[in-house]
Design an enzyme around this catalytic site. Structure first.
Site, PDB file in Angstrom:
ATOM      1  N   ALA A   1       3.370  -7.139  -5.745  1.00  0.00           N
ATOM      2  CA  ALA A   1       3.855  -6.476  -6.961  1.00  0.00           C
ATOM      3  C   ALA A   1       4.068  -4.974  -6.760  1.00  0.00           C
ATOM      4  O   ALA A   1       4.900  -4.362  -7.431  1.00  0.00           O
ATOM      5  CB  ALA A   1       2.874  -6.726  -8.104  1.00  0.00           C
TER       6      ALA A   1
ATOM      7  N   HIS B   1       5.332  -3.583  -4.038  1.00  0.00           N
ATOM      8  CA  HIS B   1       6.689  -3.468  -3.487  1.00  0.00           C
ATOM      9  C   HIS B   1       7.736  -3.751  -4.564  1.00  0.00           C
ATOM     10  O   HIS B   1       8.796  -3.116  -4.590  1.00  0.00           O
ATOM     11  CB  HIS B   1       6.887  -4.462  -2.333  1.00  0.00           C
TER      12      HIS B   1
ATOM     13  N   GLN C   1       1.293   9.339   4.703  1.00  0.00           N
ATOM     14  CA  GLN C   1       2.593   8.877   5.222  1.00  0.00           C
ATOM     15  C   GLN C   1       3.745   9.483   4.421  1.00  0.00           C
ATOM     16  O   GLN C   1       4.736   9.960   4.979  1.00  0.00           O
ATOM     17  CB  GLN C   1       2.643   7.345   5.156  1.00  0.00           C
TER      18      GLN C   1
HETATM   19  O1  PAF Z   1       4.405   1.756   4.643  1.00  0.00           O
HETATM   20  C1  PAF Z   1       4.913   0.900   5.386  1.00  0.00           C
HETATM   21  O2  PAF Z   1       5.063  -0.264   5.021  1.00  0.00           O
HETATM   22  C2  PAF Z   1       5.356   1.307   6.781  1.00  0.00           C
HETATM   23  O3  PAF Z   1       4.501   2.254   7.329  1.00  0.00           O
HETATM   24  C3  PAF Z   1       6.830   1.776   6.844  1.00  0.00           C
HETATM   25  C4  PAF Z   1       7.039   3.048   6.029  1.00  0.00           C
HETATM   26  C5  PAF Z   1       7.735   0.684   6.336  1.00  0.00           C
HETATM   27  C6  PAF Z   1       7.209   2.091   8.289  1.00  0.00           C
HETATM   28  O4  PAF Z   1       7.045   0.975   9.108  1.00  0.00           O
END
Ligand code: PAF
Length: 281
Positions: A32, A34, A153
């Site tokens: 969910a 995503h 990230q």
């Molecule tokens: O967050 C993620 O799922 C991964 O680190 C990404 C950004 C798709 C890179 O592989």
């Protein structure tokens, strides 16, 4: 919805795709959280723009003793979720497409990547930056959306996009949580029922620690609460400047309390944003 497996398919699709093109990069095993990113991408692209979801379990961001081999791969279900949320295309390349034989170039951010998860997972963010840069070059989106659960990230990708002049708007999306507060993650499916309960305590502990009146006590309190509640010592807990990710002791600017813990064999991360607190006069 189109499924694109090769760089050639992706290039052909992209050249005819109506702008704005908005990318949601993922490693699949969609949930969910995503779905919320895809919905946000659709809202940003509008009815006439294009939403592309990428699914690629990127080997270069996994360390030698990490879970690359057992990382969940659920492509059929992922296709259904992307279609149901109105994605226009799913880009799911093979490893040999993204890293062809003889490939020897990597992208590395060198400041924001040093602490937090970067200190625990050497090479991880180099792998992330490399694959995201490749996706940006292949799909040339006008915007890309990333979840704030992976706060470090997100900050690193923003910095990379700025430093390498990608000209792509990087959008952060608030963390989507289970009803008990656990941040949604593809790795949550590794948890046993007993571990799942401890995992919820991790998120609750982090939140509770931010209520400490003295900012200098927040990290100590979070460490105690996580250790007591999950029965595992956290891998790290840090209160950092929301932009530079440098550790801070005073809440005189936007901050993030970030932490990682291993519950059984599953490594979980989470974070809480904190607004500046102004000293009473
Ligand atoms: O967050 C993620 O799922 C991964 O680190 C990404 C950004 C798709 C890179 O592989």
């Amino acid at each position: 919805m189109r499924t694109l497996g090769t760089l050639a398919d992706a290039a052909a699709f992209r050249s005819a795709a109506p702008s704005p093109v908005v990318l949601v990069p993922t490693m699949g095993a969609l949930h969910a959280g995503h779905a919320a990113l895809i919905d946000a991408a659709r809202a940003r692209a509008g009815r006439n723009g294009t939403v592309i979801v990428s699914i690629f379990v990127n080997p270069t961001q996994f360390g030698p003793n990490e879970d690359l081999a057992k990382y969940p791969r659920t492509l059929e279900a992922d296709l259904g979720l992307c279609a149901a949320h109105g994605a226009d295309a799913l880009f799911a390349p093979a490893v040999s497409e993204m890293y062809p034989p003889g490939d020897s170039t990597f992208v590395e951010e060198t400041e924001l990547s040093r602490g937090l998860c970067g200190a625990q997972r050497p090479g991880h963010f180099r792998g992330v930056c490399t694959v995201v840069a490749k996706l940006f070059n292949i799909l040339r989106p006008e915007a890309a959306i990333f979840g704030e659960k992976d706060y470090q990230q997100l900050a690193i990708i923003r910095r990379m996009a700025r430093d390498l002049f990608f000209g792509i708007e990087i959008i952060g999306h608030p963390t989507v949580r289970e009803p008990d507060g656990l941040a949604m993650s593809s790795r949550n499916r590794y948890l046993s029922a007993e571990e799942r309960k401890r995992a919820a305590v991790f998120s609750a502990a982090l939140k509770q620690a931010t209520e400490e009146p003295d900012p200098r006590s927040i990290v100590t309190r979070a460490n105690e609460l996580i250790k007591q509640g999950t029965d595992s010592p956290p891998q790290y807990v840090a209160l950092v400047d929301a932009e530079t990710l440098e550790p801070i002791a005073a809440l005189d600017r936007p901050a993030v309390l970030a932490a990682a813990v291993k519950i059984g064999e599953t490594r979980l991360i989470d974070n809480v944003r904190l607004a500046p607190r102004h000293a009473k006069v």
